[in-house]
Write a protein that holds these residues in place. Sequence first.
Motif, PDB file in Angstrom:
ATOM      1  N   VAL A 125       0.795  -1.372   0.008  1.00  0.00           N
ATOM      2  CA  VAL A 125      -0.058   0.001   0.020  1.00  0.00           C
ATOM      3  C   VAL A 125       0.912   1.205  -0.048  1.00  0.00           C
ATOM      4  N   SER A 126       1.070   1.906  -1.145  1.00  0.00           N
ATOM      5  CA  SER A 126       1.901   2.990  -1.110  1.00  0.00           C
ATOM      6  C   SER A 126       1.056   4.279  -1.456  1.00  0.00           C
ATOM      7  N   PRO A 127       1.200   5.342  -0.500  1.00  0.00           N
ATOM      8  CA  PRO A 127       0.295   6.318  -0.529  1.00  0.00           C
ATOM      9  C   PRO A 127       1.255   7.425  -1.195  1.00  0.00           C
ATOM     10  N   LEU A 128       0.469   8.091  -2.066  1.00  0.00           N
ATOM     11  CA  LEU A 128       1.180   9.101  -3.133  1.00  0.00           C
ATOM     12  C   LEU A 128       0.425  10.213  -3.175  1.00  0.00           C
ATOM     13  N   SER A 129       1.298  11.371  -3.705  1.00  0.00           N
ATOM     14  CA  SER A 129       0.707  12.727  -3.616  1.00  0.00           C
ATOM     15  C   SER A 129       0.380  13.125  -5.256  1.00  0.00           C
ATOM     16  N   ALA A 130      -0.453  13.764  -5.799  1.00  0.00           N
ATOM     17  CA  ALA A 130      -0.649  13.966  -7.269  1.00  0.00           C
ATOM     18  C   ALA A 130       0.200  14.826  -7.876  1.00  0.00           C
ATOM     19  N   PRO A 131       0.552  16.033  -7.256  1.00  0.00           N
ATOM     20  CA  PRO A 131       1.607  16.999  -7.640  1.00  0.00           C
ATOM     21  C   PRO A 131       3.029  16.440  -7.657  1.00  0.00           C
ATOM     22  N   ARG A 132       3.845  16.611  -8.605  1.00  0.00           N
ATOM     23  CA  ARG A 132       5.364  16.307  -8.257  1.00  0.00           C
ATOM     24  C   ARG A 132       5.921  17.100  -7.195  1.00  0.00           C
ATOM     25  N   GLU A 133       6.504  16.561  -6.346  1.00  0.00           N
ATOM     26  CA  GLU A 133       7.308  17.268  -5.097  1.00  0.00           C
ATOM     27  C   GLU A 133       8.273  18.139  -5.467  1.00  0.00           C
ATOM     28  N   PRO A 134       8.290  19.134  -5.245  1.00  0.00           N
ATOM     29  CA  PRO A 134       9.576  20.242  -5.675  1.00  0.00           C
ATOM     30  C   PRO A 134      10.559  19.824  -4.876  1.00  0.00           C
ATOM     31  N   ALA A 135      11.774  20.111  -5.610  1.00  0.00           N
ATOM     32  CA  ALA A 135      13.060  19.555  -5.409  1.00  0.00           C
ATOM     33  C   ALA A 135      13.841  20.870  -5.142  1.00  0.00           C
ATOM     34  N   HIS A 136      14.614  20.999  -4.051  1.00  0.00           N
ATOM     35  CA  HIS A 136      15.574  22.402  -3.726  1.00  0.00           C
ATOM     36  C   HIS A 136      16.882  21.989  -3.828  1.00  0.00           C
ATOM     37  N   HIS A 137      17.657  23.006  -4.529  1.00  0.00           N
ATOM     38  CA  HIS A 137      19.190  22.830  -4.644  1.00  0.00           C
ATOM     39  C   HIS A 137      19.689  24.025  -4.635  1.00  0.00           C
ATOM     40  N   GLU A 138      20.514  24.151  -3.276  1.00  0.00           N
ATOM     41  CA  GLU A 138      21.184  25.691  -3.395  1.00  0.00           C
ATOM     42  C   GLU A 138      22.165  25.964  -4.395  1.00  0.00           C
ATOM     43  N   THR A 139      22.634  25.076  -5.080  1.00  0.00           N
ATOM     44  CA  THR A 139      23.560  25.615  -6.270  1.00  0.00           C
ATOM     45  C   THR A 139      22.653  26.049  -7.440  1.00  0.00           C
ATOM     46  N   LEU A 140      21.469  25.440  -7.650  1.00  0.00           N
ATOM     47  CA  LEU A 140      20.754  26.284  -8.580  1.00  0.00           C
ATOM     48  C   LEU A 140      20.369  27.808  -8.170  1.00  0.00           C
ATOM     49  N   ASP A 141      20.097  27.804  -6.926  1.00  0.00           N
ATOM     50  CA  ASP A 141      19.517  29.120  -6.502  1.00  0.00           C
ATOM     51  C   ASP A 141      20.812  30.304  -6.665  1.00  0.00           C
ATOM     52  N   ALA A 142      21.766  29.710  -6.697  1.00  0.00           N
ATOM     53  CA  ALA A 142      23.076  30.568  -6.943  1.00  0.00           C
ATOM     54  C   ALA A 142      23.120  30.801  -8.349  1.00  0.00           C
ATOM     55  N   ILE A 143      23.096  29.756  -8.842  1.00  0.00           N
ATOM     56  CA  ILE A 143      22.912  29.988 -10.565  1.00  0.00           C
ATOM     57  C   ILE A 143      22.123  31.045 -10.945  1.00  0.00           C
ATOM     58  N   VAL A 144      20.761  30.836 -10.550  1.00  0.00           N
ATOM     59  CA  VAL A 144      19.495  31.861 -10.900  1.00  0.00           C
ATOM     60  C   VAL A 144      20.000  33.142 -10.440  1.00  0.00           C
ATOM     61  N   GLU A 145      20.430  33.585  -9.233  1.00  0.00           N
ATOM     62  CA  GLU A 145      20.807  34.676  -8.783  1.00  0.00           C
ATOM     63  C   GLU A 145      21.992  35.478  -9.728  1.00  0.00           C
ATOM     64  N   ARG A 146      22.883  34.431 -10.200  1.00  0.00           N
ATOM     65  CA  ARG A 146      23.756  35.210 -11.277  1.00  0.00           C
ATOM     66  C   ARG A 146      23.004  35.549 -12.342  1.00  0.00           C
ATOM     67  N   PHE A 147      22.199  34.980 -12.986  1.00  0.00           N
ATOM     68  CA  PHE A 147      21.328  35.453 -14.249  1.00  0.00           C
ATOM     69  C   PHE A 147      20.695  36.662 -13.763  1.00  0.00           C
ATOM     70  N   ASN A 148      20.162  36.749 -12.722  1.00  0.00           N
ATOM     71  CA  ASN A 148      19.384  38.168 -12.221  1.00  0.00           C
ATOM     72  C   ASN A 148      20.267  39.141 -11.992  1.00  0.00           C
ATOM     73  N   ALA A 149      21.641  38.887 -11.530  1.00  0.00           N
ATOM     74  CA  ALA A 149      22.608  39.951 -11.418  1.00  0.00           C
ATOM     75  C   ALA A 149      23.320  40.466 -12.710  1.00  0.00           C
ATOM     76  N   GLN A 150      23.119  39.987 -13.702  1.00  0.00           N
ATOM     77  CA  GLN A 150      23.626  40.482 -14.964  1.00  0.00           C
ATOM     78  C   GLN A 150      23.026  41.705 -15.628  1.00  0.00           C
TER      79      GLN A 150
END
Length: 286
Positions: A261-286
């Motif tokens: 019996v596997s309980p599931l959620s319908a939406p995909r669970e979001p994943a968080h990665h600090e390195t990705l946050d930093a990459i996006v911040e560099r895009f925004n700083a340009q």
Amino acid sequence: MTATDRDILLTNDDGIDGDGLAALREELTELGTVTVVAPADNQSGVGRKRSRYTTRREHEWGYAIGGTPADCVAYALRGLDTDFDLVVSGCNYGPNMGAYVLGRSGTVGAAMEAAFLGTPAVAVSAYHDVEFFTRPPEEYDFSTPARIARELVADCLAANVFDQVDVLNVNVPCDASDPRVRVTHAHGDFDVRVEHRDPAEADPDDPPIAVGDDEELVTLWDKFWPHVEGYENPLTDVDAVRENYPVGSDRRAAIDGEVSVSPLSAPREPAHHETLDAIVERFNAQ
């Protein structure tokens, strides 16, 4: 609301005349009014595929839809006047376990369609402890999977489990009268074996495929049990593979002949990665 006041939508991916659906319908009528809206023919392996157009034919239990399991659920939840309390999909002829399989299964796809449309759902699949797939279905007894599904549905509705769980993915051995029930998670292993073949070697049971003069035939074999050759019947040598699957996984439950019996959620669970946050911040700083 009492246990017998429920409005339950029943569907499947093996077709409205399926033996597993009939067994499940018989059990679920003890819990309330069961309306069947199921595919007119076999729709196994279509996942959550949806159609723009479909057809509807009246059936003694409800309606046969000329489309996918997800089409059936979408039509029933938005095209009928009934406010369904729960959607049940099954019983499937074989297990639906492993994270990859859950995305491909029409049985689970119907349950996920329901969850995204705001109605909780239970996907029910039957397996055999040795033969694994329950095909041809007329040679198997689906009474145990149907009974256990009914008991789970009744208890979970009474306990308001679906306030926090969108979908229950349930796999039940059809050859055990009183199997252990275990809460599980979908195991993640999966692989593909690629073969280049002569067109004359194509399996005659597969749909025909046109191969041009300058083309070669490529086969993509899913390895749902990467540690086992011949995954369609992996449970004949369980001691060789048991320890590859941790206790608490849906695959280990099948190896041990348990109800998963596997309980599931319908939406995909979001994943968080600090390195990705930093990459996006560099895009925004340009």
